[in-house]
Design an enzyme around this catalytic site. Sequence first.
Site, PDB file in Angstrom:
ATOM      1  N   SER A  95       0.807  -1.234   0.000  1.00 11.45           N
ATOM      2  CA  SER A  95       0.000   0.000   0.000  1.00 11.45           C
ATOM      3  C   SER A  95       0.835   1.276   0.000  1.00 11.45           C
ATOM      4  O   SER A  95       0.459   2.273   0.598  1.00 11.45           O
ATOM      5  CB  SER A  95      -0.948   0.062   1.208  1.00 11.45           C
ATOM      6  N   LEU A  96       1.982   1.249  -0.663  1.00 13.24           N
ATOM      7  CA  LEU A  96       2.808   2.454  -0.738  1.00 13.24           C
ATOM      8  C   LEU A  96       2.396   3.336  -1.912  1.00 13.24           C
ATOM      9  O   LEU A  96       2.908   4.429  -2.076  1.00 13.24           O
ATOM     10  CB  LEU A  96       4.288   2.080  -0.917  1.00 13.24           C
ATOM     11  N   GLY A 111       1.363   1.638  -7.716  1.00 12.55           N
ATOM     12  CA  GLY A 111       0.612   1.823  -8.962  1.00 12.55           C
ATOM     13  C   GLY A 111       0.573   3.290  -9.370  1.00 12.55           C
ATOM     14  O   GLY A 111       0.739   3.616 -10.551  1.00 12.55           O
ATOM     15  N   LEU A 112       0.372   4.164  -8.398  1.00 11.82           N
ATOM     16  CA  LEU A 112       0.325   5.600  -8.702  1.00 11.82           C
ATOM     17  C   LEU A 112       1.690   6.097  -9.142  1.00 11.82           C
ATOM     18  O   LEU A 112       1.799   6.938 -10.039  1.00 11.82           O
ATOM     19  CB  LEU A 112      -0.118   6.390  -7.463  1.00 11.82           C
ATOM     20  N   GLU A 128       5.166  -3.021 -13.530  1.00 16.76           N
ATOM     21  CA  GLU A 128       5.117  -2.968 -12.064  1.00 16.76           C
ATOM     22  C   GLU A 128       4.952  -4.386 -11.519  1.00 16.76           C
ATOM     23  O   GLU A 128       4.138  -5.148 -12.013  1.00 16.76           O
ATOM     24  CB  GLU A 128       3.915  -2.101 -11.656  1.00 16.76           C
ATOM     25  N   CYS A 143     -24.845   0.168 -13.864  1.00 19.55           N
ATOM     26  CA  CYS A 143     -24.969  -1.294 -13.848  1.00 19.55           C
ATOM     27  C   CYS A 143     -26.052  -1.740 -12.869  1.00 19.55           C
ATOM     28  O   CYS A 143     -27.232  -1.534 -13.139  1.00 19.55           O
ATOM     29  CB  CYS A 143     -23.614  -1.937 -13.576  1.00 19.55           C
ATOM     30  N   GLY A 199     -26.931  -0.225 -10.425  1.00 17.78           N
ATOM     31  CA  GLY A 199     -27.647   1.036 -10.180  1.00 17.78           C
ATOM     32  C   GLY A 199     -28.740   1.257 -11.220  1.00 17.78           C
ATOM     33  O   GLY A 199     -29.820   1.757 -10.909  1.00 17.78           O
ATOM     34  N   HIS A 203     -20.317   0.518 -17.673  1.00 15.34           N
ATOM     35  CA  HIS A 203     -19.552   1.240 -16.643  1.00 15.34           C
ATOM     36  C   HIS A 203     -18.799   2.431 -17.245  1.00 15.34           C
ATOM     37  O   HIS A 203     -17.647   2.273 -17.661  1.00 15.34           O
ATOM     38  CB  HIS A 203     -18.540   0.296 -15.994  1.00 15.34           C
ATOM     39  N   GLU A 212     -17.460   4.791 -15.707  1.00 11.79           N
ATOM     40  CA  GLU A 212     -16.367   5.251 -14.825  1.00 11.79           C
ATOM     41  C   GLU A 212     -14.996   4.763 -15.264  1.00 11.79           C
ATOM     42  O   GLU A 212     -13.982   5.393 -14.985  1.00 11.79           O
ATOM     43  CB  GLU A 212     -16.641   4.853 -13.365  1.00 11.79           C
TER      44      GLU A 212
END
Length: 541
Positions: free
Chosen positions: A14-15, A18-19, A140, A381, A383, A507, A509
């Site tokens: 969790s560092l 990916g970002l 990565e 979806c 929703g 989707h 998004e």
Amino acid sequence: MAKYIFITGGVVSSLGKGLTAASIGRLLISRGLRIRMQKLDPYLNVDPGTMSPFQHGEVFVTEDGAETDLDLGHYERFTGQRTSRRSNFTAGRVYWEVLKKERRGDYLGGTVQMIPHITDQIKQCVRSQAAEDVDVILCEIGGTVGDIEGLTFLEAIRQIGLEEGRENVCYVHLTYVPFIRAAGEVKTKPSQQSVAKLREIGIIPDVLICRTEVDLGEDVRKKLSLFCNVSPHAVIVEKDVTHNIYELPVVLSEQGLDDLIMVHLRLARPPARLDEWRDMLDRMIYPKHRVRIGVVGKYSELQDAYKSIFEAIEHGGIPHTCGVDIVKLPAEELEDEPDIDRLKQVDGILVPGGFGGRGVEGKISAIRIARENGIPFLGICLGMQCAVIEFARHVCGLDHAQSTEFNKDTPHPVVCLMEEQEFVENLGGSMRLGASPTHLKPNTRAAQAYGQSIIHERHRHRYEVNPGYHQRLQDGGLVLAGMDRDGHLVEVIEYPDHPWFIATQYHPEFASEPLNPHPLFRGFIGAALARHQENATQVTP
Ligand code: GLN
């Protein structure tokens, strides 16, 4: 010939690997390089499609229909480039391929081993990204250096360094430098140890990126350089960004990270052009307006289950220079007695996708309140399926209308399985997945928002609006604004007697980027802002 950048992580997970990888991708694109991004995940699941989003985060769907790791969403949002099924491989998929070959007899009776068979397969996955039009492949490696399951992956990328030549491969290691409050100082030891682990395998990092909560002085950088065997200018500090994740490329570029990589890889290009990116950041960091968007979902400790939704909502505000506060509305809490006042306080309501019946009645209640009170609504979806159920029950008078996903014996199965999905037994990959065309009806709000009549959006679902009910829903006033290619399946619905009531089976998004916000999110936030401003003028004396 493509060059390679490998990004590994040490000390803890969790560092934001990916970002960081996505930010490097953005920087290289800003320097005119043609790149491909890829993530290798050392876990044994064949793909993340069957993993719980509450454990593992959102499942990101590529245009070509692969269910992948959510980091691919960061890659697409930061680089503006599409990923594909070759952009994400897990150990499960690698082993699966090797075992299939073994069963077919491809190894001619030889002993099948981690090295070279698994490592060769991993190298093949990485190299599958190479093409004429690719300058750099960014890869990565998931997990943390030191994990047992990651060993074959590290071994494979070490071999690539040897085979391609060191000037063609750059190893970037992301590490954590903790600040120990009691001692009042930062500690470099965990980084030293994780680099030592890498060196044990034979990988010497070229760049060390240090995640930290505090600034690191020159002395700490020197120490890291000495003990980790990285030149002092290749120690990059990635302090927690104060405002926004999209600042990261700028922060890294200011420390010369892209120059460093270019020099190492013997690549010559003009400096990074980040004007457009900075302009977008300015709008995000200094908004002129603010709206509150309620997202009715299932929530857990983990923040990542609705990653792309939350990002797309924020992107939707950028063209309006409007910041968005996301209000998490747990669907189950709305189940018995929906708190109407709480729902009326938000400027827009979004109901995202989901599986299983938990919280569905709460979602339906929230949609009813949005519809009856003119609150801008976007359904995605599940929703959209809930919006159809709500409309069937409360407008068309179809009592107990339901999706057969939640009640097989409903008298009005307004959402159901289509024949082709009916007999699927194996969960992995049994859904309608990936991008397919939707034909939008002229003059609908959806057609206006897109400015196009045929769009391609990504799907991930099994159930559909029951064609046997299309006419009755339309008689009640629902507009079937978008249909699939054959005109059988409902892709978009809207309710015209309302400021903004749109829902999609696909989707949207997944296709939103900060430099290119998705039209439906842009329109939704625009409608929420209009409502907000209208309410504000009403209360001002
Ligand atoms: N559970 C619904 C279906 O399978 C919706 C899926 C989703 O929202 N992604 O059709």
